[in-house]
Design a protein around this motif. Structure first.
Motif, PDB file in Angstrom:
ATOM      1  N   LYS A 141       0.864  -1.178   0.000  1.00 19.39           N
ATOM      2  CA  LYS A 141       0.000   0.000   0.000  1.00 19.39           C
ATOM      3  C   LYS A 141       0.899   1.226   0.000  1.00 19.39           C
ATOM      4  O   LYS A 141       1.695   1.410   0.933  1.00 19.39           O
ATOM      5  CB  LYS A 141      -0.885   0.008   1.239  1.00 19.39           C
ATOM      6  N   VAL A 142       0.807   2.040  -1.036  1.00 22.14           N
ATOM      7  CA  VAL A 142       1.637   3.237  -1.154  1.00 22.14           C
ATOM      8  C   VAL A 142       0.773   4.364  -1.707  1.00 22.14           C
ATOM      9  O   VAL A 142       0.208   4.229  -2.792  1.00 22.14           O
ATOM     10  CB  VAL A 142       2.822   3.007  -2.130  1.00 22.14           C
ATOM     11  N   SER A 143       0.654   5.440  -0.975  1.00 17.66           N
ATOM     12  CA  SER A 143      -0.068   6.588  -1.508  1.00 17.66           C
ATOM     13  C   SER A 143       0.895   7.433  -2.332  1.00 17.66           C
ATOM     14  O   SER A 143       1.908   7.919  -1.822  1.00 17.66           O
ATOM     15  CB  SER A 143      -0.657   7.428  -0.376  1.00 17.66           C
ATOM     16  N   ALA A 144       0.564   7.620  -3.601  1.00 15.58           N
ATOM     17  CA  ALA A 144       1.453   8.368  -4.510  1.00 15.58           C
ATOM     18  C   ALA A 144       1.588   9.825  -4.108  1.00 15.58           C
ATOM     19  O   ALA A 144       2.467  10.522  -4.582  1.00 15.58           O
ATOM     20  CB  ALA A 144       0.924   8.260  -5.938  1.00 15.58           C
ATOM     21  N   LYS A 145       0.717  10.298  -3.229  1.00 17.72           N
ATOM     22  CA  LYS A 145       0.814  11.683  -2.766  1.00 17.72           C
ATOM     23  C   LYS A 145       1.655  11.804  -1.498  1.00 17.72           C
ATOM     24  O   LYS A 145       1.910  12.899  -1.031  1.00 17.72           O
ATOM     25  CB  LYS A 145      -0.588  12.255  -2.510  1.00 17.72           C
ATOM     26  N   ASP A 146       2.054  10.692  -0.929  1.00 21.45           N
ATOM     27  CA  ASP A 146       2.803  10.689   0.332  1.00 21.45           C
ATOM     28  C   ASP A 146       4.284  10.449   0.025  1.00 21.45           C
ATOM     29  O   ASP A 146       4.692   9.352  -0.366  1.00 21.45           O
ATOM     30  CB  ASP A 146       2.248   9.595   1.251  1.00 21.45           C
ATOM     31  N   ARG A 147       5.081  11.505   0.229  1.00 20.11           N
ATOM     32  CA  ARG A 147       6.490  11.418  -0.157  1.00 20.11           C
ATOM     33  C   ARG A 147       7.231  10.339   0.617  1.00 20.11           C
ATOM     34  O   ARG A 147       8.009   9.571   0.042  1.00 20.11           O
ATOM     35  CB  ARG A 147       7.146  12.788   0.051  1.00 20.11           C
ATOM     36  N   ARG A 148       7.024  10.278   1.912  1.00 20.34           N
ATOM     37  CA  ARG A 148       7.728   9.292   2.741  1.00 20.34           C
ATOM     38  C   ARG A 148       7.407   7.861   2.282  1.00 20.34           C
ATOM     39  O   ARG A 148       8.308   7.053   2.061  1.00 20.34           O
ATOM     40  CB  ARG A 148       7.340   9.504   4.216  1.00 20.34           C
ATOM     41  N   GLN A 149       6.125   7.566   2.144  1.00 15.85           N
ATOM     42  CA  GLN A 149       5.737   6.206   1.715  1.00 15.85           C
ATOM     43  C   GLN A 149       6.302   5.873   0.345  1.00 15.85           C
ATOM     44  O   GLN A 149       6.792   4.760   0.104  1.00 15.85           O
ATOM     45  CB  GLN A 149       4.208   6.103   1.615  1.00 15.85           C
ATOM     46  N   SER A 150       6.228   6.833  -0.569  1.00 21.23           N
ATOM     47  CA  SER A 150       6.667   6.573  -1.946  1.00 21.23           C
ATOM     48  C   SER A 150       8.180   6.361  -1.990  1.00 21.23           C
ATOM     49  O   SER A 150       8.665   5.424  -2.634  1.00 21.23           O
ATOM     50  CB  SER A 150       6.276   7.741  -2.856  1.00 21.23           C
ATOM     51  N   MET A 151       8.920   7.236  -1.300  1.00 19.92           N
ATOM     52  CA  MET A 151      10.381   7.108  -1.290  1.00 19.92           C
ATOM     53  C   MET A 151      10.807   5.796  -0.654  1.00 19.92           C
ATOM     54  O   MET A 151      11.667   5.085  -1.192  1.00 19.92           O
ATOM     55  CB  MET A 151      11.005   8.277  -0.523  1.00 19.92           C
ATOM     56  N   ASP A 152      10.247   5.478   0.512  1.00 24.87           N
ATOM     57  CA  ASP A 152      10.632   4.242   1.208  1.00 24.87           C
ATOM     58  C   ASP A 152      10.408   3.034   0.309  1.00 24.87           C
ATOM     59  O   ASP A 152      11.267   2.159   0.192  1.00 24.87           O
ATOM     60  CB  ASP A 152       9.809   4.059   2.493  1.00 24.87           C
ATOM     61  N   ALA A 153       9.257   2.993  -0.324  1.00 23.83           N
ATOM     62  CA  ALA A 153       8.907   1.822  -1.135  1.00 23.83           C
ATOM     63  C   ALA A 153       9.832   1.712  -2.346  1.00 23.83           C
ATOM     64  O   ALA A 153      10.296   0.621  -2.691  1.00 23.83           O
ATOM     65  CB  ALA A 153       7.447   1.905  -1.572  1.00 23.83           C
ATOM     66  N   ILE A 154      10.112   2.837  -2.992  1.00 22.45           N
ATOM     67  CA  ILE A 154      10.955   2.796  -4.191  1.00 22.45           C
ATOM     68  C   ILE A 154      12.403   2.460  -3.816  1.00 22.45           C
ATOM     69  O   ILE A 154      13.050   1.644  -4.478  1.00 22.45           O
ATOM     70  CB  ILE A 154      10.859   4.124  -4.965  1.00 22.45           C
ATOM     71  N   LEU A 155      12.901   3.056  -2.742  1.00 18.90           N
ATOM     72  CA  LEU A 155      14.299   2.786  -2.373  1.00 18.90           C
ATOM     73  C   LEU A 155      14.480   1.335  -1.926  1.00 18.90           C
ATOM     74  O   LEU A 155      15.489   0.701  -2.252  1.00 18.90           O
ATOM     75  CB  LEU A 155      14.754   3.761  -1.274  1.00 18.90           C
ATOM     76  N   GLN A 156      13.505   0.797  -1.216  1.00 19.20           N
ATOM     77  CA  GLN A 156      13.618  -0.614  -0.819  1.00 19.20           C
ATOM     78  C   GLN A 156      13.599  -1.528  -2.033  1.00 19.20           C
ATOM     79  O   GLN A 156      14.363  -2.487  -2.138  1.00 19.20           O
ATOM     80  CB  GLN A 156      12.488  -1.001   0.134  1.00 19.20           C
ATOM     81  N   PHE A 157      12.715  -1.208  -2.973  1.00 21.67           N
ATOM     82  CA  PHE A 157      12.642  -2.017  -4.199  1.00 21.67           C
ATOM     83  C   PHE A 157      13.956  -1.895  -4.981  1.00 21.67           C
ATOM     84  O   PHE A 157      14.523  -2.899  -5.433  1.00 21.67           O
ATOM     85  CB  PHE A 157      11.452  -1.558  -5.044  1.00 21.67           C
ATOM     86  N   ALA A 158      14.454  -0.680  -5.124  1.00 24.42           N
ATOM     87  CA  ALA A 158      15.693  -0.456  -5.883  1.00 24.42           C
ATOM     88  C   ALA A 158      16.860  -1.221  -5.264  1.00 24.42           C
ATOM     89  O   ALA A 158      17.742  -1.708  -5.976  1.00 24.42           O
ATOM     90  CB  ALA A 158      16.007   1.037  -5.942  1.00 24.42           C
ATOM     91  N   GLY A 159      16.846  -1.357  -3.956  1.00 27.06           N
ATOM     92  CA  GLY A 159      17.916  -2.075  -3.273  1.00 27.06           C
ATOM     93  C   GLY A 159      17.986  -3.544  -3.655  1.00 27.06           C
ATOM     94  O   GLY A 159      19.015  -4.193  -3.498  1.00 27.06           O
ATOM     95  N   ARG A 160      16.869  -4.069  -4.155  1.00 25.88           N
ATOM     96  CA  ARG A 160      16.831  -5.487  -4.567  1.00 25.88           C
ATOM     97  C   ARG A 160      17.238  -5.677  -6.013  1.00 25.88           C
ATOM     98  O   ARG A 160      17.347  -6.814  -6.479  1.00 25.88           O
ATOM     99  CB  ARG A 160      15.400  -6.024  -4.427  1.00 25.88           C
TER     100      ARG A 160
END
Ligand SMILES: Nc1nc2c(ncn2[C@@H]2O[C@H](COP(=O)(O)OP(=O)(O)OP(=O)(O)O)[C@@H](O)[C@H]2O)c(=O)[nH]1
Ligand SMILES: [Mg+2]
Length: 174
Positions: A141-160
């Motif tokens: 669950k990621v709200s595209a308007k929420d910077r913290r949620q979006s950044m966390d999710a993308i950076l974690q994914f990118a790390g993989r």
């Protein structure tokens, strides 16, 4: 002295018309670029979105695609050489054929992808309806308007993700 080469990743955001792809890229990179046209009640992407994030020496280039089905040719061009993909879902909508097509294409291409359930906290959302629909892909669950949620999710994914060795040509001019 030889420096360790910087990690560069290309991530492409897919999803249905109005799912929030452009919003996500604006949220994570306020300087991002967008090619859009006016449509009923707002705008729609007619070519692409482009944003970037740099974290700990890792350069992540994020491309957004148009959600309208007639722009399949644009999605194919933008997808070229991607290291990973985000499939963005509007959790207030049904699981439609187009989203299924996007998910099937990513699985067939063996591209690592993650599913973001956008608008999950708005009236009429039913995020639980999407569980089990995307094979082994992680669903968040990621709200595209929420910077913290979006950044966390993308950076974690990118790390993989591991950069593909042959895709040194996708980078936009600095
Ligand atoms: N409530 C809410 N609305 C959102 C959110 N993300 C996007 N929207 C709204 O959804 C609409 C479509 O957003 P876009 O980001 O343009 O969607 P898109 O996926 O880029 O659409 P196309 O380019 O046409 O495929 C806009 O009105 C946004 O403001 C969200 O997290 N919450
Ligand atoms: Mg868009």
């Amino acid at each position: 002295m030889l420096m360790a080469e910087e990690k560069k990743l290309k991530i492409v955001v897919f999803g249905a018309f109005g799912a929030g792809k452009t919003t996500l890229i604006k949220t994570i990179d306020p300087q991002s670029k967008h090619i859009e046209a006016n449509c009923a009640g707002g705008t729609t992407t007619v070519a692409l979105d482009f944003g970037r994030i740099e974290r700990d020496g890792c350069h992540i280039h994020i491309f957004g695609t148009p959600g309208q089905e007639r722009f399949e040719f644009a999605r194919e061009i933008i997808a070229n050489g991607m290291d990973g993909a985000i499939l963005l879902i509007d959790a207030t909508c049904q699981f439609d054929d187009f989203t299924r097509h996007l998910s099937d294409s990513l699985q067939e291409a063996k591209v690592p992808f993650i599913v973001f359930l956008n608008k999950y906290d708005t009236v009429g959302a039913h995020p639980e309806m999407f569980s089990g629909k995307f094979g082994t892909a992680e669903i968040r669950k990621v709200s595209a308007k929420d910077r913290r949620q979006s950044m966390d999710a993308i950076l974690q994914f990118a790390g993989r993700l591991t950069p593909q060795p042959h895709n040194g040509h996708h980078h936009a001019p600095e």
